[in-house]
Design a protein around this motif. Structure first.
Motif: not given
Length: 137
Positions: A32-35, A61-62, A107-108, A112-114
């Motif tokens: 799911a992370h990959h998607h 996404i968030g 956004q990126q 990456h932080w989240a």
């Protein structure tokens, strides 16, 4: 997925705490992370001037990222309530996403932080040509 981790999902058995079940859940969190990475790349191809669409995608996404974080921490959860994100978290996600709508780099960075600590799957799932998409700066 679960059989590959040495676990059988027999009905009527309590399997949520079994190591094979939890390993399977971690793998699915990675998929799911990959998607979600693909979803971010897609979102970043939407023109910056289309703030409503970009914001809508970013919110989803968030919220998905933080739900995955909850599942990662509790892979043996027994109800959706156990991994549900709070209303406070939803408000924070919406506020941060709204502030970042116009910047792919921001956004990126927030993504990456989240997503810190979330696994990614090994193997064929990562061999997707869509991963080669480079978001516009």
């Amino acid at each position: 997925v679960f059989a590959a981790h040495g676990h059988c999902l027999d009905p009527g058995r309590s399997w949520h705490d079994a190591p094979g079940f939890q390993a399977g859940m971690q793998y699915l969190v990675g998929v799911a992370h990959h998607h979600l990475r693909l979803a971010l790349a897609y979102t970043q191809t939407i023109p910056v001037g289309q703030t409503g669409i970009r914001r809508f995608c970013a919110w989803a996404i968030g919220m998905a990222l933080y739900t995955l974080q909850n599942i990662r921490r509790q892979p043996g959860f027994r109800s959706g309530q156990a991994v549900k994100i709070s209303r406070r978290r939803v408000r924070a996600i919406v506020a941060v996403c709204n502030a970042c709508t116009g910047s792919n780099r921001l956004q990126q960075a927030i993504f990456h932080w989240a997503s810190r600590g979330l696994p990614l799957p090994d193997g064929p799932a990562l061999d997707n040509p869509i991963m080669a998409i480079q978001p516009a700066g």
